[in-house]
Write a protein that holds these residues in place. Sequence first.
Motif, PDB file in Angstrom:
ATOM      1  N   LEU A 226      80.490 -33.542  37.486  1.00  0.00           N
ATOM      2  CA  LEU A 226      81.157 -32.252  37.417  1.00  0.00           C
ATOM      3  C   LEU A 226      81.659 -32.022  35.994  1.00  0.00           C
ATOM      4  O   LEU A 226      82.179 -32.942  35.356  1.00  0.00           O
ATOM      5  N   ASP A 227      81.500 -30.825  35.484  1.00  0.00           N
ATOM      6  CA  ASP A 227      81.882 -30.407  34.130  1.00  0.00           C
ATOM      7  C   ASP A 227      81.021 -31.027  33.038  1.00  0.00           C
ATOM      8  O   ASP A 227      81.347 -30.915  31.864  1.00  0.00           O
ATOM      9  N   ALA A 228      79.912 -31.675  33.420  1.00  0.00           N
ATOM     10  CA  ALA A 228      78.989 -32.245  32.430  1.00  0.00           C
ATOM     11  C   ALA A 228      77.818 -31.298  32.234  1.00  0.00           C
ATOM     12  O   ALA A 228      77.430 -30.561  33.139  1.00  0.00           O
ATOM     13  N   ARG A 229      77.260 -31.323  31.054  1.00  0.00           N
ATOM     14  CA  ARG A 229      76.057 -30.540  30.761  1.00  0.00           C
ATOM     15  C   ARG A 229      74.868 -31.220  31.435  1.00  0.00           C
ATOM     16  O   ARG A 229      74.857 -32.434  31.615  1.00  0.00           O
ATOM     17  N   ILE A 230      73.881 -30.418  31.810  1.00  0.00           N
ATOM     18  CA  ILE A 230      72.708 -31.006  32.446  1.00  0.00           C
ATOM     19  C   ILE A 230      71.986 -31.884  31.425  1.00  0.00           C
ATOM     20  O   ILE A 230      72.028 -31.607  30.224  1.00  0.00           O
ATOM     21  N   PRO A 231      71.314 -32.930  31.875  1.00  0.00           N
ATOM     22  CA  PRO A 231      70.610 -33.812  30.940  1.00  0.00           C
ATOM     23  C   PRO A 231      69.325 -33.167  30.434  1.00  0.00           C
ATOM     24  O   PRO A 231      68.741 -32.300  31.105  1.00  0.00           O
ATOM     25  N   PRO A 232      68.864 -33.588  29.255  1.00  0.00           N
ATOM     26  CA  PRO A 232      67.638 -33.029  28.682  1.00  0.00           C
ATOM     27  C   PRO A 232      66.435 -33.097  29.626  1.00  0.00           C
ATOM     28  O   PRO A 232      65.565 -32.231  29.581  1.00  0.00           O
ATOM     29  N   GLU A 233      66.397 -34.071  30.502  1.00  0.00           N
ATOM     30  CA  GLU A 233      65.279 -34.208  31.439  1.00  0.00           C
ATOM     31  C   GLU A 233      65.172 -33.007  32.387  1.00  0.00           C
ATOM     32  O   GLU A 233      64.111 -32.768  32.959  1.00  0.00           O
ATOM     33  N   LEU A 234      66.261 -32.272  32.562  1.00  0.00           N
ATOM     34  CA  LEU A 234      66.254 -31.124  33.466  1.00  0.00           C
ATOM     35  C   LEU A 234      66.171 -29.786  32.736  1.00  0.00           C
ATOM     36  O   LEU A 234      66.146 -28.738  33.375  1.00  0.00           O
ATOM     37  N   TYR A 235      66.119 -29.800  31.415  1.00  0.00           N
ATOM     38  CA  TYR A 235      66.097 -28.554  30.649  1.00  0.00           C
ATOM     39  C   TYR A 235      64.952 -27.641  31.065  1.00  0.00           C
ATOM     40  O   TYR A 235      65.139 -26.451  31.279  1.00  0.00           O
ATOM     41  N   VAL A 236      63.739 -28.179  31.161  1.00  0.00           N
ATOM     42  CA  VAL A 236      62.585 -27.337  31.456  1.00  0.00           C
ATOM     43  C   VAL A 236      62.723 -26.702  32.839  1.00  0.00           C
ATOM     44  O   VAL A 236      62.524 -25.494  33.002  1.00  0.00           O
ATOM     45  N   ALA A 237      63.086 -27.498  33.841  1.00  0.00           N
ATOM     46  CA  ALA A 237      63.209 -26.971  35.203  1.00  0.00           C
ATOM     47  C   ALA A 237      64.281 -25.885  35.270  1.00  0.00           C
ATOM     48  O   ALA A 237      64.071 -24.824  35.878  1.00  0.00           O
ATOM     49  N   VAL A 238      65.417 -26.114  34.650  1.00  0.00           N
ATOM     50  CA  VAL A 238      66.503 -25.130  34.689  1.00  0.00           C
ATOM     51  C   VAL A 238      66.143 -23.910  33.845  1.00  0.00           C
ATOM     52  O   VAL A 238      66.423 -22.774  34.238  1.00  0.00           O
ATOM     53  N   ALA A 239      65.489 -24.117  32.706  1.00  0.00           N
ATOM     54  CA  ALA A 239      65.073 -22.989  31.865  1.00  0.00           C
ATOM     55  C   ALA A 239      64.096 -22.088  32.619  1.00  0.00           C
ATOM     56  O   ALA A 239      64.181 -20.859  32.539  1.00  0.00           O
ATOM     57  N   GLU A 240      63.158 -22.691  33.358  1.00  0.00           N
ATOM     58  CA  GLU A 240      62.216 -21.896  34.150  1.00  0.00           C
ATOM     59  C   GLU A 240      62.948 -21.093  35.224  1.00  0.00           C
ATOM     60  O   GLU A 240      62.633 -19.935  35.471  1.00  0.00           O
ATOM     61  N   LEU A 241      63.946 -21.707  35.841  1.00  0.00           N
ATOM     62  CA  LEU A 241      64.739 -21.010  36.849  1.00  0.00           C
ATOM     63  C   LEU A 241      65.511 -19.849  36.219  1.00  0.00           C
ATOM     64  O   LEU A 241      65.531 -18.741  36.755  1.00  0.00           O
TER      65      LEU A 241
END
Length: 102
Positions: free
Chosen positions: A68-83
């Motif tokens: 909680l209150d942490a930034r998402i890790p780089p491994e999830l950037y692409v998936a979240v960016a697509e969303l």
Amino acid sequence: MSPANKPPETEERALAVALAYAPGESAPKVVAKGRGLVAEEIISRAKEHGVFVHESPDLVALLSQVDLDARIPPELYVAVAELLAWLYRVEHQDGSPVPPPP
């Protein structure tokens, strides 16, 4: 045994994760997460405030592992960016003007 007849301890419970992102931030941040009644409340409040709710069990499972209150890790950037890109298109498909970048 059908899902309706499962004992409570084995029932799948709803899982929800809320992200926040503002231009200029390095990555989205996990601002709320929970299971069961807490998940239902997160979803309910999001809908009450006009926040789009996207259902992706695999992505939610991964995001729920982020503190909680942490930034998402780089491994999830692409998936979240697509969303986020998909959500942006959905929100502006009615021809409403797209705000200029900051």
